[in-house]
Design a protein around this motif. Sequence first.
Motif, short mmCIF file in Angstrom:
data_model
loop_
_atom_site.label_atom_id
_atom_site.label_comp_id
_atom_site.label_asym_id
_atom_site.label_seq_id
_atom_site.Cartn_x
_atom_site.Cartn_y
_atom_site.Cartn_z
N ALA A 26 45.38 -23.36 39.39
CA ALA A 26 45.63 -24.52 40.25
C ALA A 26 46.66 -25.45 39.61
N GLN A 27 46.57 -25.69 38.30
CA GLN A 27 47.54 -26.53 37.61
C GLN A 27 48.93 -25.90 37.63
N LEU A 32 54.49 -25.68 39.97
CA LEU A 32 55.50 -24.92 40.70
C LEU A 32 55.84 -25.57 42.04
N LEU A 33 54.85 -26.14 42.71
CA LEU A 33 55.12 -26.86 43.96
C LEU A 33 55.94 -28.12 43.70
N ASP A 40 64.17 -28.72 46.68
CA ASP A 40 64.45 -29.00 48.09
C ASP A 40 65.09 -30.37 48.25
N TYR A 41 64.57 -31.36 47.53
CA TYR A 41 65.13 -32.71 47.62
C TYR A 41 66.59 -32.71 47.18
N ILE A 42 66.87 -32.06 46.05
CA ILE A 42 68.24 -32.04 45.53
C ILE A 42 69.16 -31.28 46.49
N GLU A 43 68.69 -30.15 47.01
CA GLU A 43 69.53 -29.30 47.85
C GLU A 43 69.79 -29.89 49.23
N PHE A 44 68.81 -30.55 49.83
CA PHE A 44 68.94 -30.99 51.21
C PHE A 44 68.99 -32.50 51.37
N VAL A 45 67.97 -33.19 50.90
CA VAL A 45 67.81 -34.61 51.20
C VAL A 45 68.81 -35.48 50.45
N HIS A 46 68.99 -35.23 49.17
CA HIS A 46 69.86 -36.09 48.37
C HIS A 46 71.28 -36.15 48.94
#
Length: 103
Positions: A26-27, A32-33, A40-46
Motif C-alpha cells: 500500500a505504501q 507510485l501514485l 501528469d501535472y508537469i506534462e499537462f497542467v503546468h
Amino acid sequence: MHLANHEVRCLCHHPLLFQDLVVFIAQLQDKLLDIHALLDYIEFVHLLLEAPPSHPPHANNNWMGCFTKSTEVCKALYFAGVPVWLVCSEAYISPTMNVVHSV
C-alpha cells in the motif's frame, strides 16, 4: 523513484508477516501514485497554467480534480482542463453564476 527504491530496500532487509507485506505494498502504491500525479501535472497542467488558452479545453475525466475556495485558483484550473469545484457560502454566489448543482 527514490522513494520507491527506499521501500524496496526496506522490504529486502526485514522479514515480514503477511500484514506487513500488505502495508508495504500500500505504501509503495501510494508513492507510485504520487509520482504519476506529479508527472501528469508537469506534462499537462503546468503548461496550460503558464500559457492559458483563450477557451477551456475539455476536462480530463481520468483526473479526480480538486476543491478550492479561491476563485482565482478555480479559474486557472478550469482553463487548464482540470475538474474543479468552487467551495463558497451561498451568500457569495452571484445571481448570474451558472450553478449546476448546489450541495
